[in-house]
Enzyme design. Structure first.
Site, short mmCIF file in Angstrom:
data_model
loop_
_atom_site.label_atom_id
_atom_site.label_comp_id
_atom_site.label_asym_id
_atom_site.label_seq_id
_atom_site.Cartn_x
_atom_site.Cartn_y
_atom_site.Cartn_z
N ASN A 60 0.84 -1.19 0.00
CA ASN A 60 0.00 0.00 0.00
C ASN A 60 0.88 1.25 0.00
OD1 ASN A 60 -2.67 -1.25 0.23
ND2 ASN A 60 -1.98 -1.90 2.26
N CYS A 69 -4.86 -7.24 -3.99
CA CYS A 69 -5.46 -5.98 -4.44
C CYS A 69 -6.07 -6.26 -5.80
CB CYS A 69 -4.43 -4.87 -4.52
SG CYS A 69 -5.12 -3.32 -5.16
N ASN A 71 -7.78 -4.45 -8.25
CA ASN A 71 -7.46 -3.64 -9.42
C ASN A 71 -5.99 -3.75 -9.81
OD1 ASN A 71 -10.01 -2.55 -10.15
ND2 ASN A 71 -9.91 -1.16 -8.41
N GLU A 199 -10.40 2.66 2.59
CA GLU A 199 -9.42 1.59 2.39
C GLU A 199 -8.27 1.63 3.39
OE1 GLU A 199 -6.79 -0.33 -1.28
OE2 GLU A 199 -8.16 1.33 -1.66
N CYS A 209 -11.80 0.12 -5.30
CA CYS A 209 -11.11 -0.98 -4.62
C CYS A 209 -11.69 -2.27 -5.17
CB CYS A 209 -11.31 -0.89 -3.11
SG CYS A 209 -10.60 -2.30 -2.21
N GLY A 210 -10.88 -3.03 -5.89
CA GLY A 210 -11.37 -4.23 -6.56
C GLY A 210 -11.88 -5.28 -5.60
N THR A 211 -11.11 -5.58 -4.54
CA THR A 211 -11.57 -6.58 -3.58
C THR A 211 -12.78 -6.08 -2.80
OG1 THR A 211 -9.91 -5.77 -2.00
CG2 THR A 211 -9.33 -7.72 -3.32
#
Length: 272
Positions: A60, A69, A71, A199, A209-211
């Site tokens: 991060n 992650c 994305n 996040e 945020c993909g997840t």
């Protein structure tokens, strides 16, 4: 050291290669800084692998490591293909999780995040102590704690406009209480869901945020009768198509290559 910057759904990442594992936490903080570095939501270190096309270490922007992650997985998939590291369809290792990538068009990337785990169902009463008076979050009867590679707390509101009235201090308190990313969502219709994500590692709202989108999608599917395929729209307004196939979470969307940056001082300091 050469960094390649990619963006997926509004999340931007710096990607570089290393031939050995080491701690790049300080480097991540340096290069991801929006004013004193190149600026990014995270740093991806692409590493060689014996059993997969490659593996990664993900950091991060605050230097903390994350196992997954969403994305970034799509961004690194395109990077690996463009740099002849992997073919259009390939599999890489993210922590302990296998991620499959499919490049359908020059910049349309589908990622299979694998399975998920429902960690807890949390009634509003367990969260009320974190809310201010007349909080939007008071209207959420139940929160869902879901692991889609990293933990996410998900709650649904009944009014789309409430997504623009979320209190950062409340979300930060929930983030620390449950050690999870916080996602507040609104189901507009059967196939369209809007969301906002606070996040971990960013410690603020993030454009996407993909997840987090995956966790919202799963919660909507399991508890609100959403279909096996839906469009999710985060703060960036760049939509992603999510689907559930054989208990695997697939999501597809645009990835953009932004540019390349060079950090010469890293070589001088022996960081690489």
């Amino acid at each position: 050291m050469v960094f390649y910057k990619y963006s997926g759904s509004g999340n931007d990442f710096l990607i570089t290669q290393s031939f050995k594992k080491k701690d790049f936490s300080n480097l991540a903080k340096q290069v991801c800084h929006r004013h004193e570095g190149f600026g990014a939501d995270g740093l991806v270190i692409v590493l060689p692998s014996k059993d997969y096309d490659y593996e990664w270490d993900f950091y991060n922007s605050d230097g903390s490591k994350a196992g997954m992650c969403g994305n970034a997985s799509r961004c690194v998939g395109l990077f690996a293909y463009q740099h002849a590291i992997a073919p259009k369809e390939h599999v890489f290792l993210a922590g302990k999780r296998e991620i499959s990538i499919c490049i359908e068009e020059p910049n349309i990337i589908e990622s299979n995040l694998g399975n998920y785990k429902i960690l807890d169902t949390i009634p509003n009463l367990r969260c009320k102590k974190f809310f201010t008076n007349n909080s939007v979050l008071e209207n959420i009867l139940t929160f869902y704690l879901i692991d889609t590679g990293v933990p996410h707390l998900v709650g649904f509101v009944k009014n789309k406009e409430w997504l623009n009235s979320l209190n950062t201090l409340e979300l930060r308190a929930l983030r620390h209480a449950f050690n999870a990313n916080i996602n507040i969502a609104f189901i507009e219709n059967e196939e369209t869901i809007f969301l906002q994500t606070y996040e971990r590692g960013v410690e603020d709202f993030t454009l996407a945020c993909g997840t987090g989108m995956a966790a919202v999608f799963i919660a909507a599917r399991l508890f609100y009768n959403a279909p096996k395929k839906a469009t999710l729209i985060p703060k960036s307004n760049e939509s992603l198509e999510l689907s559930l196939k054989n208990d695997g979470i697939f999501y597809k969307g645009i990835v953009r290559y932004i540019g390349m940056s060079v950090l010469g001082s890293v070589f001088e300091n022996g960081c690489f």
